[in-house]
Design an enzyme around this catalytic site. Structure first.
Site, PDB file in Angstrom:
ATOM      1  N   SER A  27       5.268 -10.861  -4.418  1.00 57.98           N
ATOM      2  CA  SER A  27       5.100  -9.452  -4.055  1.00 57.98           C
ATOM      3  C   SER A  27       5.275  -9.150  -2.568  1.00 57.98           C
ATOM      4  O   SER A  27       5.571  -8.029  -2.209  1.00 57.98           O
ATOM      5  CB  SER A  27       3.746  -8.926  -4.522  1.00 57.98           C
ATOM      6  N   LYS A  69      -1.295  -7.887   0.987  1.00 61.70           N
ATOM      7  CA  LYS A  69      -0.424  -6.711   0.932  1.00 61.70           C
ATOM      8  C   LYS A  69      -0.295  -6.107   2.322  1.00 61.70           C
ATOM      9  O   LYS A  69      -0.997  -6.480   3.253  1.00 61.70           O
ATOM     10  CB  LYS A  69      -0.994  -5.638  -0.009  1.00 61.70           C
TER      11      LYS A  69
END
Length: 127
Positions: A27, A69
């Site tokens: 990701s 993230k």
């Protein structure tokens, strides 16, 4: 733990000031890759987080999930976070607001160095 409107009480913070995190999954590629080891500094509730920071975060809707993230912007109760890989959506697009528990300071292994403070352009992903 009891939950609150802000979401911060719904997730646990990091126990120690410094944590070694191992990335699992694509990701955040190409910024960090699966298997990378990151040095993370704990962020206390209310600590300064800026858009563009790469962070360790938890989602009140999935408190057992700890993710790496990039912060997009602040929201009531936390931050909107997304991965640098736009194809993978295991971030705020799927789970909503995130509570930042740590800020990534550097990548320790296998490619030591500081992380790019900005996400790559969409055109850079295929190169």
């Amino acid at each position: 733990m009891s939950s609150s409107d802000s979401g911060e009480a719904a997730v646990s913070s990091l126990v120690t000031p410094w944590v070694l995190a191992r990335v699992s999954g694509p990701s955040m590629s190409p910024t960090v890759r699966s298997g990378d080891r990151l040095l993370v500094r704990r962020v206390r509730p209310g600590g300064r987080i800026r858009s563009g920071d790469v962070v360790l975060a938890r989602f009140p809707t999935r408190p057992e999930l700890l993710v790496v993230k990039r912060v997009v912007h602040p929201l009531p109760g936390g931050h909107w976070v997304e991965g640098d890989n736009p194809v993978v959506t295991d971030d705020s697009r799927a789970f909503g607001v995130a509570v930042v528990v740590g800020r990534v300071v550097t990548r320790l292994w296998p490619r030591p160095g500081r992380l790019d403070p900005r996400p790559p352009d969409a055109g850079d992903l295929g190169d």
